[in-house]
Write a protein that holds these residues in place. Structure first.
Motif, PDB file in Angstrom:
ATOM      1  N   ALA A   3       0.841  -1.197   0.000  1.00 27.58           N
ATOM      2  CA  ALA A   3       0.000   0.000   0.000  1.00 27.58           C
ATOM      3  C   ALA A   3       0.876   1.247   0.000  1.00 27.58           C
ATOM      4  O   ALA A   3       2.025   1.213   0.423  1.00 27.58           O
ATOM      5  N   PHE A   5       0.708   5.542   0.999  1.00 32.96           N
ATOM      6  CA  PHE A   5      -0.015   6.529   1.783  1.00 32.96           C
ATOM      7  C   PHE A   5       0.406   7.917   1.328  1.00 32.96           C
ATOM      8  O   PHE A   5       1.574   8.143   1.004  1.00 32.96           O
ATOM      9  N   PHE A  15       2.189  -5.044   4.094  1.00 33.51           N
ATOM     10  CA  PHE A  15       1.390  -5.531   5.215  1.00 33.51           C
ATOM     11  C   PHE A  15       1.305  -7.045   5.142  1.00 33.51           C
ATOM     12  O   PHE A  15       1.308  -7.632   4.070  1.00 33.51           O
ATOM     13  N   TYR A  22      -4.523  -7.019   9.509  1.00 31.80           N
ATOM     14  CA  TYR A  22      -3.253  -6.750   8.834  1.00 31.80           C
ATOM     15  C   TYR A  22      -2.363  -5.879   9.703  1.00 31.80           C
ATOM     16  O   TYR A  22      -2.847  -5.003  10.406  1.00 31.80           O
ATOM     17  N   MET A  44      -1.362   3.859   9.740  1.00 35.39           N
ATOM     18  CA  MET A  44      -1.444   3.077   8.503  1.00 35.39           C
ATOM     19  C   MET A  44      -2.177   1.761   8.746  1.00 35.39           C
ATOM     20  O   MET A  44      -3.041   1.361   7.962  1.00 35.39           O
ATOM     21  N   GLU A  45      -1.818   1.072   9.823  1.00 33.07           N
ATOM     22  CA  GLU A  45      -2.491  -0.192  10.151  1.00 33.07           C
ATOM     23  C   GLU A  45      -3.984   0.030  10.360  1.00 33.07           C
ATOM     24  O   GLU A  45      -4.811  -0.715   9.834  1.00 33.07           O
ATOM     25  N   LEU A  48      -5.790   0.832   6.939  1.00 35.82           N
ATOM     26  CA  LEU A  48      -5.917  -0.328   6.059  1.00 35.82           C
ATOM     27  C   LEU A  48      -6.938  -1.316   6.605  1.00 35.82           C
ATOM     28  O   LEU A  48      -7.780  -1.821   5.866  1.00 35.82           O
ATOM     29  N   ASN A  49      -6.888  -1.578   7.904  1.00 39.93           N
ATOM     30  CA  ASN A  49      -7.842  -2.514   8.494  1.00 39.93           C
ATOM     31  C   ASN A  49      -9.269  -1.987   8.400  1.00 39.93           C
ATOM     32  O   ASN A  49     -10.196  -2.761   8.175  1.00 39.93           O
ATOM     33  N   GLU A  51     -10.392  -0.027   5.968  1.00 38.07           N
ATOM     34  CA  GLU A  51     -10.765  -0.149   4.562  1.00 38.07           C
ATOM     35  C   GLU A  51     -11.095  -1.588   4.180  1.00 38.07           C
ATOM     36  O   GLU A  51     -11.995  -1.836   3.388  1.00 38.07           O
ATOM     37  N   LEU A  52     -10.380  -2.545   4.777  1.00 41.81           N
ATOM     38  CA  LEU A  52     -10.596  -3.955   4.439  1.00 41.81           C
ATOM     39  C   LEU A  52     -11.661  -4.633   5.299  1.00 41.81           C
ATOM     40  O   LEU A  52     -11.925  -5.815   5.130  1.00 41.81           O
ATOM     41  N   GLU A  55     -11.176  -3.979  10.943  1.00 38.32           N
ATOM     42  CA  GLU A  55     -10.835  -3.056  12.023  1.00 38.32           C
ATOM     43  C   GLU A  55     -11.218  -3.592  13.400  1.00 38.32           C
ATOM     44  O   GLU A  55     -10.484  -3.386  14.371  1.00 38.32           O
TER      45      GLU A  55
END
Length: 65
Positions: A3, A5, A15, A22, A44-45, A48-49, A51-52, A55
């Protein structure tokens, strides 16, 4: 997973998945970007979590630490 940023456009972040979320595995840091600090890695973690859709598992893990 790789990814990028906005704050670090020349430094891809790798990741890895652990269980159901992740985490940052490696930052391929470029001298053209500011130094990536711990707070940025945590953000960042989280992003991303989110978005996927992982979370909840990520936040549960962070509460245990």
């Amino acid at each position: 997973m790789k990814a990028w940023f906005d704050e670090f456009p020349n430094s891809p972040v790798i990741f890895r998945v652990i269980g159901h979320y992740y985490f940052v595995y490696r930052v391929m840091w470029s001298n053209d970007d500011p130094i990536v600090e711990r707070e940025a890695l945590i953000e960042m973690e989280r992003l991303l979590n989110r978005e996927l859709g992982t979370e909840d598992a990520y936040l549960k893990r962070k509460r245990m630490v």
